[in-house]
Design a protein around this motif. Sequence first.
Motif, PDB file in Angstrom:
ATOM      1  N   MET A  39       0.848  -1.204   0.000  1.00 45.39           N
ATOM      2  CA  MET A  39       0.000   0.000   0.000  1.00 45.39           C
ATOM      3  C   MET A  39       0.877   1.245   0.000  1.00 45.39           C
ATOM      4  O   MET A  39       1.874   1.302   0.708  1.00 45.39           O
ATOM      5  N   ARG A  40       0.492   2.214  -0.778  1.00 49.80           N
ATOM      6  CA  ARG A  40       1.283   3.434  -0.898  1.00 49.80           C
ATOM      7  C   ARG A  40       1.224   4.239   0.396  1.00 49.80           C
ATOM      8  O   ARG A  40       0.160   4.425   0.984  1.00 49.80           O
ATOM      9  N   LEU A  41       2.385   4.711   0.830  1.00 50.80           N
ATOM     10  CA  LEU A  41       2.477   5.508   2.056  1.00 50.80           C
ATOM     11  C   LEU A  41       1.871   6.884   1.837  1.00 50.80           C
ATOM     12  O   LEU A  41       2.108   7.531   0.814  1.00 50.80           O
ATOM     13  N   ARG A  42       1.078   7.339   2.793  1.00 52.55           N
ATOM     14  CA  ARG A  42       0.462   8.658   2.727  1.00 52.55           C
ATOM     15  C   ARG A  42       1.019   9.550   3.834  1.00 52.55           C
ATOM     16  O   ARG A  42       1.455   9.060   4.873  1.00 52.55           O
ATOM     17  N   ARG A  43       0.962  10.856   3.613  1.00 47.90           N
ATOM     18  CA  ARG A  43       1.474  11.810   4.586  1.00 47.90           C
ATOM     19  C   ARG A  43       0.744  11.670   5.921  1.00 47.90           C
ATOM     20  O   ARG A  43       1.356  11.761   6.990  1.00 47.90           O
ATOM     21  N   GLU A  44      -0.588  11.450   5.852  1.00 48.61           N
ATOM     22  CA  GLU A  44      -1.360  11.301   7.078  1.00 48.61           C
ATOM     23  C   GLU A  44      -0.865  10.115   7.894  1.00 48.61           C
ATOM     24  O   GLU A  44      -0.852  10.157   9.134  1.00 48.61           O
ATOM     25  N   GLN A  45      -0.446   9.053   7.217  1.00 50.88           N
ATOM     26  CA  GLN A  45       0.076   7.883   7.914  1.00 50.88           C
ATOM     27  C   GLN A  45       1.404   8.195   8.593  1.00 50.88           C
ATOM     28  O   GLN A  45       1.676   7.734   9.704  1.00 50.88           O
ATOM     29  N   VAL A  46       2.222   8.998   7.931  1.00 50.89           N
ATOM     30  CA  VAL A  46       3.503   9.409   8.516  1.00 50.89           C
ATOM     31  C   VAL A  46       3.263  10.198   9.801  1.00 50.89           C
ATOM     32  O   VAL A  46       3.890   9.945  10.837  1.00 50.89           O
ATOM     33  N   VAL A  47       2.328  11.141   9.750  1.00 50.06           N
ATOM     34  CA  VAL A  47       2.065  11.996  10.906  1.00 50.06           C
ATOM     35  C   VAL A  47       1.449  11.203  12.050  1.00 50.06           C
ATOM     36  O   VAL A  47       1.848  11.347  13.217  1.00 50.06           O
ATOM     37  N   SER A  48       0.482  10.353  11.757  1.00 48.69           N
ATOM     38  CA  SER A  48      -0.163   9.569  12.812  1.00 48.69           C
ATOM     39  C   SER A  48       0.816   8.602  13.466  1.00 48.69           C
ATOM     40  O   SER A  48       0.781   8.395  14.686  1.00 48.69           O
ATOM     41  N   THR A  49       1.707   8.034  12.667  1.00 48.73           N
ATOM     42  CA  THR A  49       2.724   7.139  13.224  1.00 48.73           C
ATOM     43  C   THR A  49       3.699   7.918  14.094  1.00 48.73           C
ATOM     44  O   THR A  49       4.124   7.452  15.155  1.00 48.73           O
ATOM     45  N   ALA A  50       4.047   9.125  13.665  1.00 46.53           N
ATOM     46  CA  ALA A  50       4.947   9.967  14.462  1.00 46.53           C
ATOM     47  C   ALA A  50       4.319  10.317  15.807  1.00 46.53           C
ATOM     48  O   ALA A  50       4.997  10.308  16.841  1.00 46.53           O
ATOM     49  N   LEU A  51       3.035  10.595  15.831  1.00 50.38           N
ATOM     50  CA  LEU A  51       2.352  10.910  17.084  1.00 50.38           C
ATOM     51  C   LEU A  51       2.290   9.681  17.992  1.00 50.38           C
ATOM     52  O   LEU A  51       2.423   9.806  19.219  1.00 50.38           O
ATOM     53  N   ARG A  52       2.102   8.516  17.420  1.00 48.11           N
ATOM     54  CA  ARG A  52       2.093   7.295  18.230  1.00 48.11           C
ATOM     55  C   ARG A  52       3.471   7.037  18.820  1.00 48.11           C
ATOM     56  O   ARG A  52       3.605   6.692  20.000  1.00 48.11           O
ATOM     57  N   LEU A  53       4.503   7.226  18.016  1.00 45.69           N
ATOM     58  CA  LEU A  53       5.862   7.066  18.513  1.00 45.69           C
ATOM     59  C   LEU A  53       6.177   8.092  19.594  1.00 45.69           C
ATOM     60  O   LEU A  53       6.890   7.802  20.563  1.00 45.69           O
ATOM     61  N   LEU A  54       5.660   9.294  19.418  1.00 46.87           N
ATOM     62  CA  LEU A  54       5.871  10.340  20.419  1.00 46.87           C
ATOM     63  C   LEU A  54       5.367   9.879  21.784  1.00 46.87           C
ATOM     64  O   LEU A  54       6.042  10.073  22.794  1.00 46.87           O
ATOM     65  N   ASP A  55       4.194   9.282  21.812  1.00 47.39           N
ATOM     66  CA  ASP A  55       3.647   8.794  23.073  1.00 47.39           C
ATOM     67  C   ASP A  55       4.493   7.666  23.653  1.00 47.39           C
ATOM     68  O   ASP A  55       4.599   7.527  24.882  1.00 47.39           O
ATOM     69  N   GLU A  56       5.102   6.870  22.793  1.00 46.45           N
ATOM     70  CA  GLU A  56       5.857   5.711  23.262  1.00 46.45           C
ATOM     71  C   GLU A  56       7.257   6.071  23.731  1.00 46.45           C
ATOM     72  O   GLU A  56       7.720   5.559  24.760  1.00 46.45           O
ATOM     73  N   VAL A  57       7.953   6.934  22.976  1.00 48.93           N
ATOM     74  CA  VAL A  57       9.376   7.158  23.258  1.00 48.93           C
ATOM     75  C   VAL A  57       9.714   8.598  23.614  1.00 48.93           C
ATOM     76  O   VAL A  57      10.828   8.879  24.059  1.00 48.93           O
ATOM     77  N   GLY A  58       8.798   9.545  23.401  1.00 44.00           N
ATOM     78  CA  GLY A  58       9.092  10.943  23.688  1.00 44.00           C
ATOM     79  C   GLY A  58       9.767  11.638  22.521  1.00 44.00           C
ATOM     80  O   GLY A  58      10.256  11.008  21.574  1.00 44.00           O
ATOM     81  N   LEU A  59       9.794  12.971  22.616  1.00 42.89           N
ATOM     82  CA  LEU A  59      10.283  13.773  21.496  1.00 42.89           C
ATOM     83  C   LEU A  59      11.767  13.556  21.225  1.00 42.89           C
ATOM     84  O   LEU A  59      12.195  13.508  20.072  1.00 42.89           O
ATOM     85  N   ASP A  60      12.579  13.429  22.270  1.00 46.11           N
ATOM     86  CA  ASP A  60      14.018  13.303  22.071  1.00 46.11           C
ATOM     87  C   ASP A  60      14.386  12.046  21.300  1.00 46.11           C
ATOM     88  O   ASP A  60      15.360  12.036  20.549  1.00 46.11           O
ATOM     89  N   ALA A  61      13.631  10.974  21.493  1.00 48.47           N
ATOM     90  CA  ALA A  61      13.932   9.710  20.814  1.00 48.47           C
ATOM     91  C   ALA A  61      13.201   9.571  19.485  1.00 48.47           C
ATOM     92  O   ALA A  61      13.414   8.577  18.772  1.00 48.47           O
TER      93      ALA A  61
END
Length: 230
Positions: free
Chosen positions: A1-23
Amino acid sequence: MRLRREQVVSTALRLLDEVGLDALTMRRLGQELNVQAATLYWHVKNKQELLDAMAEALLSDCVARAPEGLTWMDRTANMAERLRRALLAHRDGARVFAGTYVTQENTLRFADTWVGALREAGLSPRAAAWGTWTMVYYTIGFTLEEQALAPLPGVEDGKVDPAHLRAALARGAYPHLGEASTHLLDADLDARFRYGIQLILAGLEAAPRDEPSDPAPEGPRPRRQPRRNR
């Protein structure tokens, strides 16, 4: 499936909750999405653009209309409450939002509504604009401190032990702090936030309504012609 910008942003927000901004790095995000760097940079050219997109996404729930029948002060306070809730919804949300300069739909609509509430109260364009900035800066700063002191995932206690401040004040060397210690240590952050917002609104309510019209922006000055030798 082709990657979409919305998917990039939503994944970044999920990672933010998991590892924090520095990581949260571009490499980590690419690994999470299982894409090469070139694919990721097609959607966000650098981390700052990623943060801008994340900040825009944070405001997605802020653009709903305020309840009907509110006074301008209540409407404006409601805007600040919405922003604070949006920043608190994600780990390091205030740090993500601080320093961004987003000119996208959610951000512009939210800001337009905020400035509009102050304009409807009779404030001049300058007072409405600067008043909005003041409330935004206060909200970001308050939430930055709030999130900085909050317990990290997997940690039971926060980063600050009130007992240290109590012990320091018990010696009596700081009488004014001792007198106010109950309020300094008050853990009701919602009440403290609203108190600050009400102080700002009281200042805006007292702002003069008869400021002179904003000056028209200056056009480019004519270039001097070089002086000719005679």
